[in-house]
Scaffold this active site. Structure first.
Site, mmCIF file in Angstrom:
data_model
loop_
_atom_site.group_PDB
_atom_site.id
_atom_site.type_symbol
_atom_site.label_atom_id
_atom_site.label_comp_id
_atom_site.label_asym_id
_atom_site.label_seq_id
_atom_site.Cartn_x
_atom_site.Cartn_y
_atom_site.Cartn_z
ATOM 1 N N LYS A 1 31.598 11.825 22.725
ATOM 2 C CA LYS A 1 31.528 11.295 21.357
ATOM 3 C C LYS A 1 31.994 9.841 21.226
ATOM 4 C CE LYS A 1 31.537 15.495 18.604
ATOM 5 N NZ LYS A 1 32.004 16.120 17.361
ATOM 6 N N ASP B 1 30.144 14.911 10.786
ATOM 7 C CA ASP B 1 31.173 15.956 10.731
ATOM 8 C C ASP B 1 31.911 15.999 9.386
ATOM 9 O OD1 ASP B 1 30.733 17.083 13.219
ATOM 10 O OD2 ASP B 1 32.092 15.717 14.251
#
Ligand code: ATR
Length: 277
Positions: A69, A105
């Site tokens: 990420k 997210d």
């Protein structure tokens, strides 16, 4: 793109556990879009060549899971303010060979709470957030964006909480407290969120007495395996509203599908059952 077969993927290492192919392929079928979403296992030393290959082979985009990420953020041609603020990219759209990164997210967390508890008011009181990992940054972003007035951030390693708090969108709203103090003043909070890995299958449960927790508080857990963690079971038994991690997982996928395939997909009961199995 009309008439073309559209390819997307999730990259990670390991990646076989990822539920994203299930989610996106379900939506592709449901909305009658010709395309496929695959899981690609990419060890760190293969990251650069894989990103080049995905762009060369006209993938429309990809999701990123652990451990890439942060690394992908540095390899993108463009990263939006949201992903910069969260410090990680989980969604890339490939536009004319250029990798454009964002993060869904925070959207996932807020979306899940809003869908499961439409009357929940984020602005009504303090939020206690446990943890200081990658997911914590996204949850903090969502809470700040939704208007949570103050956030107590509590992590076993206090320094990590201090750094996550300082790096968030509004540090003035975040107060770091010691791990030992996680059970203090629970009667005054509006929401409790577990962003640690405690409670996950194979991990110990979260060691926390919630006997004094405000009965109106919502208890959320980002862990989705098991679907209902020990924390959520205990919270539900005493009458608190609960929100499990599977909702966040499903909701974070929606902006990705929209970015790549042009439709904001809905989360129906069949999909929920499929992902929960
Ligand atoms: P990332 O998301 O950055 O990979 P992570 O390792 O998944 O981070 O985060 C795990 C979170 O669970 C951390 O907040 C971790 O606390 P530390 O920062 O102190 O490591 C927390 N955690 C994991 N095991 C724990 C335990 N036994 N007791 C308390 N917290 C724990």
């Amino acid at each position: 793109m009309n008439g073309d077969f559209i390819k997307a993927a999730v990259i990670g290492h390991p990646v076989s556990h990822s539920k994203s192919p299930l989610i996106h392929n379900y939506w592709l079928k449901k909305y009658g879009i010709k395309g496929h979403y695959e899981a690609i296992d990419v060890p760190p030393e293969k990251l650069t060549e894989t990103l080049l290959r995905l762009a060369r082979e006209n993938y429309t985009g990809f999701n990123i899971t652990l451990p890439h990420k942060e690394a992908v953020m540095h390899r993108c041609d463009g990263v939006d303010a949201l992903a910069k603020s969260i410090g990680a990219v989980n969604l890339v759209t490939i536009e004319n060979g250029r990798l454009m990164g964002t993060n869904s997210d925070a959207f996932g967390f807020a979306g899940a709470v809003r869908q499961e508890h439409p009357d929940f008011d984020f602005t009504r009181g303090s939020v206690l957030v446990l943890g200081a990992g990658g997911a914590t940054r996204a949850v903090l972003h969502a809470l700040i964006d939704a208007g949570a007035p103050d956030i107590r951030l509590c992590n076993r390693t206090k320094d990590k909480a201090l750094s996550v708090g300082e790096g968030c969108a509004d540090p003035a709203r975040v107060k770091v407290i010691a791990w030992e103090d996680r059970e203090r003043d629970l009667e005054t909070i509006n929401m409790l969120v577990n962003t640690t890995s405690l409670g996950m299958a194979g991990q110990p449960p979260l060691p926390m007495d919630i006997g004094a927790l405000n009965k109106n508080a919502l208890v959320a857990d980002i862990v989705y395996k098991p679907l209902k963690t020990d924390l959520l079971n205990r919270a539900e038994k005493r009458g608190n509203k609960i929100c499990g991690g599977i909702g966040m997982l499903l909701h974070q996928a929606r902006p990705a599908f929209q970015a790549w395939f042009g439709i904001m997909p809905e989360i129906d009961e069949t999909l929920k059952e499929l992902v929960s199995a």
